[in-house]
Write an enzyme that holds these catalytic residues in place. Structure first.
Site, short mmCIF file in Angstrom:
data_model
loop_
_atom_site.label_atom_id
_atom_site.label_comp_id
_atom_site.label_asym_id
_atom_site.label_seq_id
_atom_site.Cartn_x
_atom_site.Cartn_y
_atom_site.Cartn_z
N LYS A 1 0.82 -1.31 -0.05
CA LYS A 1 0.20 0.09 0.13
C LYS A 1 1.03 1.18 0.18
O LYS A 1 1.69 1.16 0.87
CB LYS A 1 -0.79 0.01 1.38
N LYS B 1 -7.27 8.53 -0.33
CA LYS B 1 -8.46 8.94 0.44
C LYS B 1 -9.12 10.14 0.13
O LYS B 1 -9.02 11.12 0.82
CB LYS B 1 -8.03 8.76 2.02
N HIS C 1 -11.02 13.26 -0.74
CA HIS C 1 -12.43 13.93 -0.06
C HIS C 1 -12.30 15.32 -0.42
O HIS C 1 -11.65 16.28 0.01
CB HIS C 1 -11.99 13.92 1.73
N ASP C 2 -13.34 15.58 -1.38
CA ASP C 2 -13.47 16.87 -1.92
C ASP C 2 -14.73 17.08 -2.85
O ASP C 2 -15.66 16.07 -2.78
CB ASP C 2 -12.32 17.30 -2.68
N THR D 1 -13.49 17.99 -8.26
CA THR D 1 -12.13 17.88 -7.98
C THR D 1 -11.73 16.44 -7.75
O THR D 1 -10.71 15.94 -8.01
CB THR D 1 -11.86 18.57 -6.68
N GLY E 1 0.14 -2.95 9.09
CA GLY E 1 1.38 -2.48 8.95
C GLY E 1 2.35 -2.80 10.05
O GLY E 1 3.05 -3.50 10.21
N ARG E 2 2.16 -1.63 11.27
CA ARG E 2 2.91 -1.84 11.97
C ARG E 2 3.43 -3.13 12.74
O ARG E 2 4.89 -3.38 13.13
CB ARG E 2 2.93 -0.64 13.12
#
Ligand SMILES: O=C(O)c1cc(=O)[nH]c(=O)n1[C@@H]1O[C@H](COP(=O)(O)O)[C@@H](O)[C@H]1O
Length: 238
Positions: A32, A61, A63-64, A68, A214-215
């Site tokens: 990712k 992600k 967001h608009d 746009t 992930g972590r």
């Protein structure tokens, strides 16, 4: 579920660190690229991953407003990535515009369109934060479900949700709707900022198509060992 359904985020700040992680974990087939790395490197990291035959989740992600968001989706679709994110809370007009835009962007670039998936509710948000900070007057699972249904009605391919909601979303949205779960934590890992986590095996049993982890892997003292433990865990339930 196979190890190809585990997506590992490259949540690092620069190209060198990203390449070092990819080299360190050759068994990872799906990476990712998120806001931090893409803002730092631009599409170069996507080109590098593609040259190594990796699958790519471009997690920007968006967001608009519809115009746009559509423009951003057209541009992102030209990279030939596998998954792309947008917030469900953009609303129906922007979601529909995004669906159309990824087709146009991919076609123009002569590539396959990414699967467009909607964030239902970030996995770092708790029930309390939803009610008291965001002032959303719905139970958290109901809100996540409504966002997934909005994405489905708008023509998106799937949604991102916490493992705690994936069972309900799978039941309501059906088997053709892609469900991607971040916020996954093996019992031995720190939760960090994730508020609604479950273990990898629990997330799979509940109906997730992909897990984003992930972590627990990338910040482990021995990332390869952590990866192997997670693969072993999911193999016990699939
Ligand atoms: O879209 C995402 O991937 C995402 C959505 C969400 O609701 N929660 C969430 O944690 N993520 C991402 O999933 C990854 C989780 O990383 P870890 O918490 O380190 O396992 C991060 O890259 C987040 O950006």
């Amino acid at each position: 579920m196979t190890n190809h359904q585990i997506i590992v985020p490259l949540d690092v700040s620069d190209l060198e660190s990203a390449i070092a992680l990819v080299d360190q974990l050759p068994q990872v087939t799906f990476w990712k690229v998120g806001l931090e790395l893409f803002t730092s490197t631009g599409p170069t990291i996507v080109e590098i991953l593609k040259s190594r035959q990796k699958r790519i989740f471009l997690d920007l992600k968006f967001h608009d407003i519809p115009n746009t968001v559509a423009g951003a989706c057209r541009a992102a679709a030209s990279y030939g990535v596998d998954l792309l994110t947008i917030h469900a809370t953009n609303g129906k007009d922007a979601l529909k515009a995004a669906v159309e835009a990824v087709q146009i962007g991919a076609e123009k670039a002569g590539t396959k369109p990414p699967k467009l998936i909607a964030i239902t509710l970030l996995t770092s948000i708790s029930t309390r934060q939803l009610a008291f900070d965001l002032k959303i007057p719905l139970e958290l699972p109901e809100f996540a479900l409504q966002m997934a249904l909005l994405a489905q009605e708008s023509g998106l391919d799937g949604a991102v949700c916490s493992p705690q909601e994936v069972g309900q979303l799978r039941e309501s949205c059906g088997n053709d709707f892609l469900l991607v779960c971040p916020g996954v934590r093996p019992t031995w890992a720190e939760k960090g900022d994730q508020k609604r986590s479950l273990s990898p095996s629990q997330a799979i049993l509940a109906g997730a198509d992909y897990l984003v982890i992930g972590r627990p892997i990338t910040a482990a003292a021995e990332p390869e060992l952590a990866w192997n433990q997670i693969v072993e865990e999911i193999n016990t339930v699939s």
